[in-house]
Design a protein around this motif. Structure first.
Motif, mmCIF file in Angstrom:
data_model
loop_
_atom_site.group_PDB
_atom_site.id
_atom_site.type_symbol
_atom_site.label_atom_id
_atom_site.label_comp_id
_atom_site.label_asym_id
_atom_site.label_seq_id
_atom_site.Cartn_x
_atom_site.Cartn_y
_atom_site.Cartn_z
ATOM 1 N N VAL A 81 -25.721 31.773 36.661
ATOM 2 C CA VAL A 81 -26.147 32.927 37.448
ATOM 3 C C VAL A 81 -26.121 34.217 36.634
ATOM 4 C CG1 VAL A 81 -25.475 31.889 39.643
ATOM 5 C CG2 VAL A 81 -23.806 33.257 38.367
ATOM 6 N N LEU A 82 -25.865 34.097 35.330
ATOM 7 C CA LEU A 82 -25.898 35.253 34.442
ATOM 8 C C LEU A 82 -26.688 34.913 33.184
ATOM 9 C CD1 LEU A 82 -22.186 36.487 34.624
ATOM 10 C CD2 LEU A 82 -24.174 37.513 35.762
ATOM 11 N N LEU A 83 -27.377 35.905 32.656
ATOM 12 C CA LEU A 83 -28.089 35.721 31.397
ATOM 13 C C LEU A 83 -27.101 35.384 30.284
ATOM 14 C CD1 LEU A 83 -30.585 38.717 31.556
ATOM 15 C CD2 LEU A 83 -31.236 36.308 31.366
ATOM 16 N N ARG A 84 -27.451 34.372 29.488
ATOM 17 C CA ARG A 84 -26.640 33.968 28.341
ATOM 18 C C ARG A 84 -27.550 33.832 27.133
ATOM 19 N NH1 ARG A 84 -22.110 30.705 29.041
ATOM 20 N NH2 ARG A 84 -22.948 29.058 27.690
ATOM 21 N N PRO A 85 -27.042 34.119 25.936
ATOM 22 C CA PRO A 85 -27.860 33.892 24.742
ATOM 23 C C PRO A 85 -28.395 32.468 24.709
ATOM 24 C CG PRO A 85 -25.868 35.106 24.173
ATOM 25 C CD PRO A 85 -25.720 34.688 25.601
ATOM 26 N N ALA A 86 -29.634 32.315 24.263
ATOM 27 C CA ALA A 86 -30.288 31.002 24.275
ATOM 28 C C ALA A 86 -29.480 29.961 23.507
ATOM 29 C CB ALA A 86 -31.699 31.127 23.692
ATOM 30 N N ARG A 87 -28.784 30.388 22.448
ATOM 31 C CA ARG A 87 -28.046 29.436 21.619
ATOM 32 C C ARG A 87 -26.880 28.786 22.377
ATOM 33 N NH1 ARG A 87 -26.080 34.421 20.312
ATOM 34 N NH2 ARG A 87 -23.784 34.632 20.296
ATOM 35 N N LEU A 88 -26.457 29.406 23.485
ATOM 36 C CA LEU A 88 -25.332 28.879 24.255
ATOM 37 C C LEU A 88 -25.764 27.872 25.316
ATOM 38 C CD1 LEU A 88 -23.185 32.108 24.791
ATOM 39 C CD2 LEU A 88 -22.955 30.353 23.014
ATOM 40 N N GLY A 89 -27.051 27.824 25.636
ATOM 41 C CA GLY A 89 -27.536 26.885 26.650
ATOM 42 C C GLY A 89 -27.099 27.280 28.047
ATOM 43 N N ASP A 90 -27.147 26.313 28.957
ATOM 44 C CA ASP A 90 -26.779 26.575 30.339
ATOM 45 C C ASP A 90 -25.268 26.789 30.466
ATOM 46 O OD1 ASP A 90 -29.409 26.296 31.088
ATOM 47 O OD2 ASP A 90 -29.196 24.194 31.698
ATOM 48 N N ASP A 91 -24.862 27.427 31.541
ATOM 49 C CA ASP A 91 -23.451 27.684 31.799
ATOM 50 C C ASP A 91 -22.707 26.358 31.986
ATOM 51 O OD1 ASP A 91 -20.936 28.386 33.094
ATOM 52 O OD2 ASP A 91 -21.824 30.359 33.435
ATOM 53 N N PRO A 92 -21.628 26.125 31.235
ATOM 54 C CA PRO A 92 -20.897 24.857 31.352
ATOM 55 C C PRO A 92 -20.230 24.660 32.703
ATOM 56 C CG PRO A 92 -19.693 26.393 29.957
ATOM 57 C CD PRO A 92 -21.047 26.997 30.199
ATOM 58 N N GLY A 93 -20.115 25.739 33.487
ATOM 59 C CA GLY A 93 -19.530 25.611 34.820
ATOM 60 C C GLY A 93 -20.538 25.243 35.885
ATOM 61 N N GLY A 94 -21.793 25.020 35.466
ATOM 62 C CA GLY A 94 -22.854 24.723 36.413
ATOM 63 C C GLY A 94 -22.528 23.547 37.323
ATOM 64 N N GLY A 95 -22.658 23.742 38.631
ATOM 65 C CA GLY A 95 -22.408 22.691 39.601
ATOM 66 C C GLY A 95 -20.949 22.487 39.941
ATOM 67 N N LEU A 96 -20.049 23.217 39.254
ATOM 68 C CA LEU A 96 -18.616 22.970 39.428
ATOM 69 C C LEU A 96 -17.904 24.055 40.226
ATOM 70 C CD1 LEU A 96 -17.713 21.767 35.812
ATOM 71 C CD2 LEU A 96 -18.357 20.375 37.793
ATOM 72 N N THR A 97 -18.474 25.250 40.296
ATOM 73 C CA THR A 97 -17.811 26.350 40.989
ATOM 74 C C THR A 97 -18.656 26.819 42.169
ATOM 75 O OG1 THR A 97 -18.844 28.144 39.718
ATOM 76 C CG2 THR A 97 -16.877 27.115 38.776
ATOM 77 N N LEU A 98 -18.021 27.613 43.009
ATOM 78 C CA LEU A 98 -18.709 28.125 44.191
ATOM 79 C C LEU A 98 -19.945 28.928 43.801
ATOM 80 C CD1 LEU A 98 -18.491 28.333 47.293
ATOM 81 C CD2 LEU A 98 -17.245 30.484 46.954
ATOM 82 N N ALA A 99 -19.827 29.768 42.781
ATOM 83 C CA ALA A 99 -20.948 30.619 42.382
ATOM 84 C C ALA A 99 -22.070 29.833 41.723
ATOM 85 C CB ALA A 99 -20.462 31.714 41.435
ATOM 86 N N LEU A 100 -21.717 28.732 41.060
ATOM 87 C CA LEU A 100 -22.698 27.990 40.263
ATOM 88 C C LEU A 100 -23.011 26.630 40.881
ATOM 89 C CD1 LEU A 100 -21.577 30.161 38.230
ATOM 90 C CD2 LEU A 100 -22.133 28.564 36.424
ATOM 91 N N SER A 101 -23.166 26.599 42.185
ATOM 92 C CA SER A 101 -23.498 25.344 42.856
ATOM 93 C C SER A 101 -24.555 25.592 43.920
ATOM 94 C CB SER A 101 -22.252 24.714 43.485
ATOM 95 O OG SER A 101 -21.653 25.599 44.407
ATOM 96 N N ASP A 102 -25.268 24.533 44.260
ATOM 97 C CA ASP A 102 -26.320 24.586 45.276
ATOM 98 C C ASP A 102 -25.902 23.744 46.478
ATOM 99 O OD1 ASP A 102 -27.993 26.062 43.555
ATOM 100 O OD2 ASP A 102 -28.751 24.225 42.621
ATOM 101 N N PRO A 103 -26.548 23.977 47.628
ATOM 102 C CA PRO A 103 -26.304 23.091 48.772
ATOM 103 C C PRO A 103 -26.696 21.658 48.404
ATOM 104 C CG PRO A 103 -27.507 25.067 49.424
ATOM 105 C CD PRO A 103 -27.503 25.051 47.936
ATOM 106 N N PRO A 104 -26.017 20.640 48.943
ATOM 107 C CA PRO A 104 -24.924 20.749 49.930
ATOM 108 C C PRO A 104 -23.543 20.956 49.304
ATOM 109 C CG PRO A 104 -25.469 18.451 49.586
ATOM 110 C CD PRO A 104 -26.436 19.235 48.742
#
Length: 409
Positions: A81-104
């Motif tokens: 949910v935040l811009l990151r340098p391209a070299r870092l790729g996607d946020d490693p917390g994706g799908g694991l935290t309240l802010a970085l998850s989708d329904p359900p």
């Protein structure tokens, strides 16, 4: 003869500044609002090509940003949910935290935490919040001249620490570690002492659950399964980190009152304006500068085709200054009606701590009104160098009180 120094920022066209929209220096020392205002009129949906950052679309109008927030199926949070340098790729917390998850999954994670941030829960915390506000202001009055950053920071930090389950004796250590991470512009998860502390707290609650949020995370389930230790740690980090937005809104609110003393006098004369003043502070500061989503399917927004996989950046301070929604949006007005800001997001990802944040603002500003005769700026302020959050990095103030101060031994 003294030469007139002209800031290079003012010599640049809006078209040129578009290339710097994510530059922290623009947000710390330039005028991003002038750029956003131009974009709302001439390029409300704008594509920025890849460089150090991946390619992304900027949205700057209230309507477009609200629509993206309300379509979590079409615009995912799971890749970051935040811009990151391209070299870092996607946020490693994706799908694991309240802010970085989708329904359900987002809904189930939220249900684990919701009871701690409900209106009923916050009402139960009002006495402790007022006590924390009283302690923070008394300390500031005793110091005379202080940095309001620390007044707001220690106050908001003590409240969330209590909810999470951090003993009061450890609040100062946790606050210091978080300040070190914020100052270094790094993730809280990168601070070894902070993460070691949370691991010990996690194991303590596994062995002996208590009436706190860490226990709820350790013992709660999502899709019938317990969260992993990694997920619990990341969600604790997420909650502590989110206090930075609330803290910056408190500090930014103080700065707004210092710049608009008539509004402070108005509030002092009529306390009934306090709830509305809180909403105006939240709109005015919009301390979360941007939020990002990833399109899950092709969409056309104002004639521009956004493809599946494209990153879409929502510039929240721009939405909350949109002339199409707010009358005279660049005026700070504590009696503003209506005030339908989206500083706390909208839809599925509406800030879970919004009720708590408002209660903290009411408590701290009420205590400042009660305990001080005069609040003055005691030196120049500086701004946070970031494109993710905004507000003062330092704000020296002098608090004068009509009440005698009992010094701590």
């Amino acid at each position: 003869m003294t030469a007139t120094v002209v800031s290079p920022e003012h010599l640049l066209s809006p078209e040129h500044l578009l290339t710097r929209i994510a530059d922290p220096d623009l947000h710390a020392g330039g005028d991003p609002h002038a750029l956003w205002r131009w974009m709302r009129e001439f390029s409300p949906v704008h594509r920025h090509e890849a460089g150090e950052l991946p390619a992304f679309w900027s949205l700057t109008t209230y309507e477009d940003i609200r629509d993206v927030y309300r379509d979590p199926a079409g615009f995912s949070s799971a890749r970051g949910v935040l811009l990151r340098p391209a070299r870092l790729g996607d946020d490693p917390g994706g799908g694991l935290t309240l802010a970085l998850s989708d329904p359900p999954r987002h809904k189930e994670l939220r249900s684990l935490m919701a009871d701690w941030f409900s209106t009923r829960a916050v009402r139960g915390l009002e006495d402790s919040i007022r006590t924390a506000a009283r302690t923070a202001v008394a300390r500031a009055v005793e110091e005379g001249v202080c940095d309001f950053v620390h007044v707001a920071g220690r106050f908001s930090h003590s409240v969330i620490c209590g909810i999470i389950g951090i003993p009061e004796r450890d609040h100062e250590d946790v606050y210091r570690w978080c300040e070190e991470a914020f100052a270094a512009h790094t993730s809280l998860a990168a601070h070894p002492q902070l993460m070691e502390y949370f691991m010990e707290l996690l194991y303590d609650r596994m062995a002996e659950p208590a009436d706190d949020l860490v226990s709820a995370l350790v013992n709660g389930t999502v899709h019938g399964e317990l969260l992993s230790e990694h997920e619990v740690l990341l969600n604790c980090e997420n909650l502590i980190g989110a206090t930075e937005n609330g803290r910056l809104a408190l500090i930014g609110g103080m700065l707004a009152f210092l710049r608009h003393p008539g509004q402070w006098h108005r509030l002092r004369q009529d306390r009934a304006l306090l709830p509305g003043a809180v909403e105006e502070i939240v709109r005015w500061t919009s301390s979360a500068t941007h939020s990002m989503r990833t399109a899950t399917r092709p969409r056309v927004i104002r004639g521009e085709r956004v493809e599946a996989g494209d990153r879409v950046v929502l510039w929240l301070p721009s939405a909350n200054r949109d002339e199409a929604v707010f009358e005279d949006p660049y005026r700070f007005d504590i009696a503003r009606r209506p005030n339908r800001h989206i500083a706390l997001a909208s839809g599925e990802h509406f800030c879970i701590g919004s009720t708590l944040a408002r209660a903290e603002m009411r408590a701290l500003f009420a205590e400042l009104l009660d305990a001080t005769d005069l609040i003055e700026q005691a030196g120049p302020h500086t701004l946070v160098r970031s494109n993710a959050v905004n507000g003062p990095a330092s704000l020296p103030v002098r608090l004068t009180s009509h009440q005698p101060v009992t010094r701590r031994s």
